[in-house]
Scaffold this active site. Structure first.
Site, PDB file in Angstrom:
ATOM      1  N   ASP A 169     -36.093   4.356  38.001  1.00  0.00           N
ATOM      2  CA  ASP A 169     -37.141   5.163  37.375  1.00  0.00           C
ATOM      3  C   ASP A 169     -37.195   4.761  35.896  1.00  0.00           C
ATOM      4  O   ASP A 169     -36.423   3.914  35.437  1.00  0.00           O
ATOM      5  CB  ASP A 169     -36.899   6.654  37.589  1.00  0.00           C
ATOM      6  CG  ASP A 169     -35.648   7.150  36.892  1.00  0.00           C
ATOM      7  OD1 ASP A 169     -35.009   6.368  36.160  1.00  0.00           O
ATOM      8  OD2 ASP A 169     -35.300   8.323  37.077  1.00  0.00           O
TER       9      ASP A 169
ATOM     10  N   ASP B 250     -37.891   8.991  47.419  1.00  0.00           N
ATOM     11  CA  ASP B 250     -36.500   9.155  46.983  1.00  0.00           C
ATOM     12  C   ASP B 250     -36.274  10.631  46.725  1.00  0.00           C
ATOM     13  O   ASP B 250     -37.218  11.360  46.379  1.00  0.00           O
ATOM     14  CB  ASP B 250     -36.212   8.394  45.686  1.00  0.00           C
ATOM     15  CG  ASP B 250     -36.693   9.159  44.464  1.00  0.00           C
ATOM     16  OD1 ASP B 250     -37.918   9.183  44.230  1.00  0.00           O
ATOM     17  OD2 ASP B 250     -35.867   9.797  43.786  1.00  0.00           O
TER      18      ASP B 250
ATOM     19  N   CYS C  45     -24.061   8.294  63.400  1.00  0.00           N
ATOM     20  CA  CYS C  45     -23.425   7.919  62.128  1.00  0.00           C
ATOM     21  C   CYS C  45     -21.909   7.895  62.267  1.00  0.00           C
ATOM     22  O   CYS C  45     -21.339   8.449  63.206  1.00  0.00           O
ATOM     23  CB  CYS C  45     -23.848   8.854  60.997  1.00  0.00           C
ATOM     24  SG  CYS C  45     -22.909  10.390  60.883  1.00  0.00           S
TER      25      CYS C  45
ATOM     26  N   CYS D  13     -20.378  11.441  62.611  1.00  0.00           N
ATOM     27  CA  CYS D  13     -20.569  12.073  63.922  1.00  0.00           C
ATOM     28  C   CYS D  13     -19.814  11.345  65.031  1.00  0.00           C
ATOM     29  O   CYS D  13     -19.443  11.952  66.030  1.00  0.00           O
ATOM     30  CB  CYS D  13     -22.061  12.165  64.250  1.00  0.00           C
ATOM     31  SG  CYS D  13     -22.875  13.486  63.302  1.00  0.00           S
TER      32      CYS D  13
ATOM     33  N   HIS E  21     -23.254  11.191  56.580  1.00  0.00           N
ATOM     34  CA  HIS E  21     -24.114  11.796  57.613  1.00  0.00           C
ATOM     35  C   HIS E  21     -25.527  12.064  57.091  1.00  0.00           C
ATOM     36  O   HIS E  21     -26.514  11.718  57.749  1.00  0.00           O
ATOM     37  CB  HIS E  21     -23.521  13.098  58.156  1.00  0.00           C
ATOM     38  CG  HIS E  21     -24.489  13.796  59.062  1.00  0.00           C
ATOM     39  ND1 HIS E  21     -24.654  13.438  60.380  1.00  0.00           N
ATOM     40  CD2 HIS E  21     -25.411  14.767  58.828  1.00  0.00           C
ATOM     41  CE1 HIS E  21     -25.622  14.151  60.909  1.00  0.00           C
ATOM     42  NE2 HIS E  21     -26.098  14.975  59.996  1.00  0.00           N
TER      43      HIS E  21
END
Lengths: 377, 377
Positions: free
Chosen positions: A100, A273, A313, A316, A342
């Site tokens: 940015d 974002d 993921c 998990c 996650h």
């Protein structure tokens, strides 16, 4: 003043469009590779996506991350980072980086910032030292950081803001955008203009026209998700994307919830974002296909299931809700690490599924199913 | 009372001995695999080695970690962990785990603990609730945790302690050890006796004789590194290892610095644990072959070198001192993660090099070189 009317070639290549919406499936090319869009960009404010490594990001499939110019300018400084081969070398990330301009953060300092025609004078939030950033400085700092996708310095206004204040800020953003374009010294980097205009549709259109007339490598939609109603945010997004050239990237800054991403894509946005997945991870709030899971809830104390049974993921695949809850209530650092993996995976995977839905031209069905699962919980 | 005089078979197999010292290169076998000794065991107090994953530990080469019975008993509770397949299943670690008995932590609670013949009454440091742990309970809790190497409940004394207090505590530790041995219901787990005796050589010898007479799978040296001089610690270690059977594992509890590990191995110790590498990592103090590196020092601000040029850890392969310093002064969570990887790698690698030196029977030269490098800085 003689204008260069040659538009830059677009870094966007559109692969599929949606017959049901404004959504597009595309690829953005930077000097560090390709980015499959629509894309979510994890936020790495201080040269790190908080609590995880670049290798974790690659495992998840992230292709681009965001760095915050204001924070890096204040500490450790763009000149130091430049010595290390830019942000890429400093933080060991060899994929794309968007930075940015610092405008939004300086605006957030409120009493510590003064905006003039020349630029933004502000005080460091770390030590109170006086600093100054002109549009030219913002580009120079981002070039030193080695950013692949740079943003013009823009002026941000509070919400709500009246028409007069919005007109003035939007006009200044336009004049600064022209200075940023002129200041760019590295043609191998992309520079995006930022459309402002507050919550006024005609000012949004004017601002978009100004940016397109200057000619950028892509166009960002700024000044949204600042407190307005969701309907207003979606309307302003649509008003803006309608005015932007079809074949250039569109980036909705600082947005948002999973629902916001679906709605943004529907309205023709390519890039997003937000700190939400990383910040929520550290607060113990995890995203799942059926809604948010609050880890500290006692119901998860002995729950052997993964956070989301449909999730692939690392977290998990290896850990139960009970274990993650134990780590979180024990304030173990590993909690922030595993939760962040996650939540970023959730966002990145959501965008992957959205891209597939666009390619198959079934985004409306995807969107209905997405809301249906959330409502079922 | 009829004693069972059959000694348990030793889990230790000695591969090499040192002609210059009491050091031994060996392998300890547990139901979760083998442990190359001498070994350093990273501390995973609350079912996590702070700030890193089990995969990080495997990458580093750790073969055994330590869990703290007191902490896990208080939160989340051993019965909950048992439901998840013990600590191994709960935290996703499939290599060996050693658990302490909780004695040292209860002792550390000071005003919150009362020791009687029956056991230790104490209050939770979390919520003040009244709890009780007998020697039998300590074994039952460790069995529920699925520990591969369990420790007898011992009584710890402050330093300095007079002879009368030390005699009483050491005798009680002996009686508790006998009760622990009798309470063991899972013969597939190893149970170690703990030698106490304070800083009195004759009491150390008496305590060792008691433990050997009871007969354990290994012998720990407790009650050291509690404030005494280094020379005293080394002397008490040597006095104890001299009384222990040659062919059983020896574990020096809660020790220590890299120098302490070298000196412990020299005196015949096989196993060590300490929070030093993990705690120092979180405080920004990193171990190197030439001594400690304090990350926050301004001299590292733009230092492009890795923490230790001779180190092969993930952190040293990917990051500069300047980047790690930036993360640390910015209080980024990634700092704790990367620093911890480095420090544990330092300890694990130090032990690997010590093992090689024993095999080659050049431990004296190794020790001289080790101190020489530290002094050179």
């Amino acid at each position: 003043m003689i204008e260069d009317n040659t538009k830059p070639p677009s870094p966007l290549r559109i692969l599929s469009t949606s017959s049901e919406s404004q959504a597009r499936r595309a690829v953005v090319t930077t000097r560090h590779g390709t980015i499959q869009t629509p894309v979510f960009m994890p936020v790495g404010t201080q040269a790190t996506v908080k609590a995880i490594t670049p290798d974790n990001l690659k495992d998840i499939g992230a292709e681009v991350i965001l760095g915050n110019t204001y924070h890096l300018f204040v500490r450790p400084g763009h000149r130091l980072i430049e010595q290390f081969g830019g942000l890429h070398g400093f933080m060991n990330w060899d994929r794309s980086i968007l930075t940015d301009s610092g405008g939004f953060q300086i605006f957030s300092l409120k009493d510590l910032a003064t905006i003039t025609e020349e630029g933004a004078a502000f005080r460091s939030h770390l030590d109170g030292s006086r600093l100054f950033l002109s549009p030219e400085d913002a580009v120079a700092v981002q070039e030193a950081l080695g950013s692949d996708i740079m943003m013009c310095l823009d002026t941000c206004i509070p919400y709500p803001a009246d028409r007069a204040e919005t007109v003035a800020a939007t006009a200044l953003t336009g004049r600064w955008a022209r200075r940023c374009r002129a200041a760019q010294s590295r043609p191998d980097r992309l520079l995006f203009g930022i459309v402002q205009g507050g919550m006024f549709a005609d000012l949004r259109r004017q601002s978009a026209d100004t940016m397109v007339e200057i000619g950028f490598d892509g166009y960002a939609i700024g000044g949204l998700s600042v407190g307005e109603e969701k309907a207003t945010m979606y309307e302003m997004t649509e008003v803006t994307t309608d005015c932007l050239p079809f074949d250039y990237p569109r980036y909705l800054m600082g947005v948002g919830t999973p629902e916001d991403l679906v709605e943004g894509v529907w309205r023709g946005v390519d890039m997003f974002d937000c700190v939400m997945p990383t910040r929520n991870a550290r607060n113990g709030t995890l995203f799942t296909s059926t809604g948010k899971l609050i880890l500290k809830n006692a119901r998860y104390r002995d729950d052997p299931l993964p956070v989301d049974e449909t999730c692939t993921c690392y977290t998990c695949r290896h850990y139960s809700r009970a274990y993650l809850r134990h780590l979180f209530v024990s304030r173990e650092i590993l909690a922030y690490h595993l939760n962040t993996i996650h939540n970023i995976h959730y966002y990145v995977n959501l965008m992957r599924r959205i891209r597939e839905a666009i390619v198959d031209d079934r985004l409306a069905a995807f969107r209905n199913d997405f809301y249906g699962r959330l409502a079922a919980e």
